[in-house]
Write an enzyme that holds these catalytic residues in place. Structure first.
Site, PDB file in Angstrom:
ATOM      1  N   LYS A  89       0.826  -1.216   0.000  1.00 47.44           N
ATOM      2  CA  LYS A  89       0.000   0.000   0.000  1.00 47.44           C
ATOM      3  C   LYS A  89       0.861   1.266   0.000  1.00 47.44           C
ATOM      4  O   LYS A  89       0.467   2.300  -0.544  1.00 47.44           O
ATOM      5  CB  LYS A  89      -0.892  -0.022   1.241  1.00 47.44           C
ATOM      6  CG  LYS A  89      -1.920   1.081   1.317  1.00 47.44           C
ATOM      7  CD  LYS A  89      -2.821   0.842   2.500  1.00 47.44           C
ATOM      8  CE  LYS A  89      -3.833   1.947   2.703  1.00 47.44           C
ATOM      9  NZ  LYS A  89      -4.709   1.654   3.857  1.00 47.44           N
ATOM     10  N   GLU A 190     -10.654   6.393   5.292  1.00 45.81           N
ATOM     11  CA  GLU A 190     -10.694   5.465   6.425  1.00 45.81           C
ATOM     12  C   GLU A 190     -11.326   6.071   7.685  1.00 45.81           C
ATOM     13  O   GLU A 190     -12.198   5.444   8.295  1.00 45.81           O
ATOM     14  CB  GLU A 190      -9.284   4.940   6.716  1.00 45.81           C
ATOM     15  CG  GLU A 190      -8.825   3.951   5.660  1.00 45.81           C
ATOM     16  CD  GLU A 190      -7.324   3.742   5.621  1.00 45.81           C
ATOM     17  OE1 GLU A 190      -6.620   4.213   6.543  1.00 45.81           O
ATOM     18  OE2 GLU A 190      -6.848   3.102   4.667  1.00 45.81           O
TER      19      GLU A 190
HETATM   20 MG    MG Z   1      -5.821   0.397   9.181  1.00 45.65          MG
END
Ligand code: MG
Ligand code: ADP
Length: 631
Positions: A89, A190
């Site tokens: 990522k 997120e």
């Molecule tokens: Mg996380």
């Protein structure tokens, strides 16, 4: 902070809603990933046969062939570490220019892309592979897990990304999903997903903080929850701070203890990895008990290590303090105080550490929200959003732009079109004009950042608007529109208003921006705010001065004959004074010289105007003239 009001995105269900395939929520994490599904507003993570929801974000290409994902891939780390990719990522959307940010952190060979514009590739098991295709393997595994658990095809997903992910990283995430056969309904930040999971359950409004401490990254975000709508007000973090640091501290202590006991270990990669794995296990045990012990074996020689929670807490105190410093910075950035935070949501496995919970509680002044599993909370929020987007729920989302977006104007000055922290999706337009007479093309340079000068910002894209009809400088009206969609992707269009000629570009910059880079850009802009403003004003004065010189030169070339030699000489002296002022750095002198020149050229300008009127009237009939005068 005032925020523009806009309608919430995604209120209308997608056309395919209700068809056979299911939509899931995916937390595609740096260390671990989770897939979840929501039904009638109730989200649940999908587990494997052994009841585990987390899939390690690790992909292996074993020398025996095939691809492994998750625990099986992680097991291979000890024997075939060069064929195993973890933390991919961190490379999403990154180009050669970003390599310094990750070099040395990752154990595999990284190849810069072929051009400056390409994403990096990893050389694994003799083959160059892109972060997108490696990430796609994780998504494929999650998709498979979901299909097995739900016994239905899964073709759509809401995927979460860090709030600071830029266009390139978001685009790369979408591409990875496509490779995995998933249509991305939406990329959701997120922290927003985490708040969504809590916001729905509790239905309480106000200012929330999301404290996310994972394996290798820390993020702190401030969100406002109002009438079911979330806004990310500010975000900050550190991409090299997390549970891995805690593991390292314990491992170092154990290896030092061995050394003290006279065990002259040769510390190869395998020994360090073994120590780290044991350290991680001991650390996780200390979240539930006061002491633990472990047996470490290096080169066949075992050693035994005891660790109390108090000792562990002393070892990690500085890391925890760093997270709190960042959190305070973010609060300050948003003009908020800890007292205004109504609740703090804990995300990430490392928030299970009791010291972390206690310190966060102390800073915010209230106990953190911990009802939802910190490993699953992001995926659960994504699942809720997936259900809402396919027509099942009614949760609304709003996010903001992390950095300002703007255009380069004359003199290398940035004109901000979309300020930082603007809620998205958003479309904002501003009119610009030409600098020179007869200018038929315009260079559009899109930049990102908080500084006043282009040189201090990040270049995102360039294009040219051609076919502007020739006009006097400043007469053309070019409308430049910036559209940032709900995923944070930017499209810029430029249109000449009289003819309608148009040019458009989708900004998918080839390489990304690291978290530190972004923080640096923000801090820089604060630090340099005053100096930047001085530079900007000076540059503006120079640009304006040059524009005056250009106009004067054009007038002299055309109508110079209207001046006698003495007048002309005086004008030339005034012109020379402005020219040399522009070459210097004294803004007051530039402005004074420009003003003096304007006064000097006034009679000339008036004479030109008279002549212009005379010319315009020449050839008109007497009647016509009389009727005009009579008006
Ligand atoms: Mg996380
Ligand atoms: P990411 O968001 O980076 O994918 P996670 O949120 O899954 O990461 O967090 C992984 C980290 O959480 C690891 O460092 C892991 O050791 C740590 N962790 C998991 N469970 C516990 C626990 N019970 N106590 C302390 N740390 C834990």
């Amino acid at each position: 902070m005032t925020l523009m009001e806009i309608h919430e995105p995604g209120a209308t269900p997608l056309p395919h809603a209700g068809e056979g395939s299911l939509a899931v929520g995916i937390d595609l994490g740096t260390t671990n990933s989770v897939v979840a599904i929501a039904r009638e507003g109730k989200p649940a993570a999908l587990h494997d046969e052994t009841g585990k929801a987390m899939v390690p974000s690790v992909v292996a290409y074993p020398s025996s062939g095939g691809v492994l994902v998750g625990d099986k891939a992680r097991q291979l780390l000890a024997h075939e570490s060069r064929n195993v990719v973890a933390s991919v990522k961190r490379l999403m959307g990154r180009g050669a220019a970003d390599l310094h940010a990750v070099a040395g952190v990752l154990p595999y060979e990284i190849e810069p892309g072929s051009g400056e514009t390409d994403m990096v590739k990893l050389r694994i098991a003799g083959k160059a592979r892109s972060p997108v295709e490696i990430s796609a393997e994780i998504l494929k595994a999650l998709r498979k897990r979901a299909e097995e658990a739900l016994e239905k095809p899964v073709e759509r997903a809401v995927i979460t990304v860090p709030a600071y992910f830029d266009d390139a990283a978001r685009t790369a995430t979408r591409d990875a999903a496509r490779v995995a056969g998933l249509e991305v309904l939406r990329l959701v930040n997120e922290p927003t997903a985490a708040a969504l999971a809590y916001g729905l359950d509790k239905g309480s409004e106000g200012l929330y903080a999301v404290y996310d401490l994972g394996g290798g990254t820390f993020d702190f975000s401030l969100l406002r929850l109002e009438k079911g709508v979330f806004q990310v007000l500010a975000t900050g973090g550190d991409t090299a701070l997390g549970g891995d640091d805690f593991d390292r501290a314990i491992a170092e202590r154990m290896l030092a203890e061995r050394k003290k006991d006279g065990l002259g270990d040769k510390l190869d990669e395998a020994a360090v990895k073994t120590a780290l794995a044991l350290a991680r296990h001991m650390k996780e045990q200390l979240s539930d008990r006061d002491q633990t012990s472990g047996r470490l074996e290096v080169s066949g020689v075992p050693s035994f290590h005891a660790l109390t929670r108090a000792e562990f807490e002393a070892m990690i105190a500085n890391y925890v303090k760093r997270t709190l410093d960042i959190a305070r910075h973010v609060l300050g950035d948003a003009g908020m105080t800890a007292a205004e935070v109504q609740g703090v949501v804990l995300v990430g496995g490392s928030t299970r550490v009791p010291l972390v919970r206690a310190e966060v509680a102390k800073m915010i002044g209230k106990p953190p929200l911990t009802d939802i599993d910190p490993d699953e909370v992001v995926a659960l929020g994504a699942a809720l959003q997936a259900e809402a987007l396919t027509g099942g729920g009614d949760t609304l989302l709003l996010d903001v732009t992390p950095l300002s977006l703007g255009l380069e104007t004359m003199g290398g000055i940035v004109e901000k079109v979309v300020p930082r922290n603007t809620p998205i999706p958003v479309q904002l337009a501003q009119d610009f004009t030409t600098y020179q007479d007869g200018q038929t093309a315009m260079a559009i340079h899109v930049v990102q950042g908080e500084r006043e000068m282009v040189a201090d910002c990040r270049s995102l894209a360039r294009f040219e608007l051609l076919g502007i009809p020739p006009m006097t400088a400043g007469a053309a009206r070019i409308r430049v529109a910036f559209a940032v969609d709900a995923d944070g992707l930017l499209a810029v269009s430029a249109e000449e208003r009289t003819t309608g000629v148009q040019q458009r570009i989708e900004v998918k910059p080839s390489y990304g921006l690291s978290h530190e880079d972004m923080a640096d850009m923000l801090y820089d802009s604060l630090e340099h705010a005053e100096a930047d403003m001085t530079t900007r004003l000076l540059t503006e004065a120079k640009v304006e001065g040059r524009r005056n010189l250009l106009a004067l030169d054009a007038a002299l070339a055309k109508d110079g004959a209207l001046l006698d030699p003495a007048e002309r000489a005086e004008l030339d002296r005034g012109r020379a004074r402005l020219e040399s002022a522009i070459a210097g750095e004294d803004r007051d002198e530039i402005n004074a010289a420009a003003e003096a020149l304007e006064t000097l050229s006034k009679p000339f300008a008036e004479r030109r105007m008279d002549r212009g009127i005379r010319d315009a009237l020449a050839g008109k009939s007497v009647n016509e003239l009389e009727s005009r005068v009579g008006e």
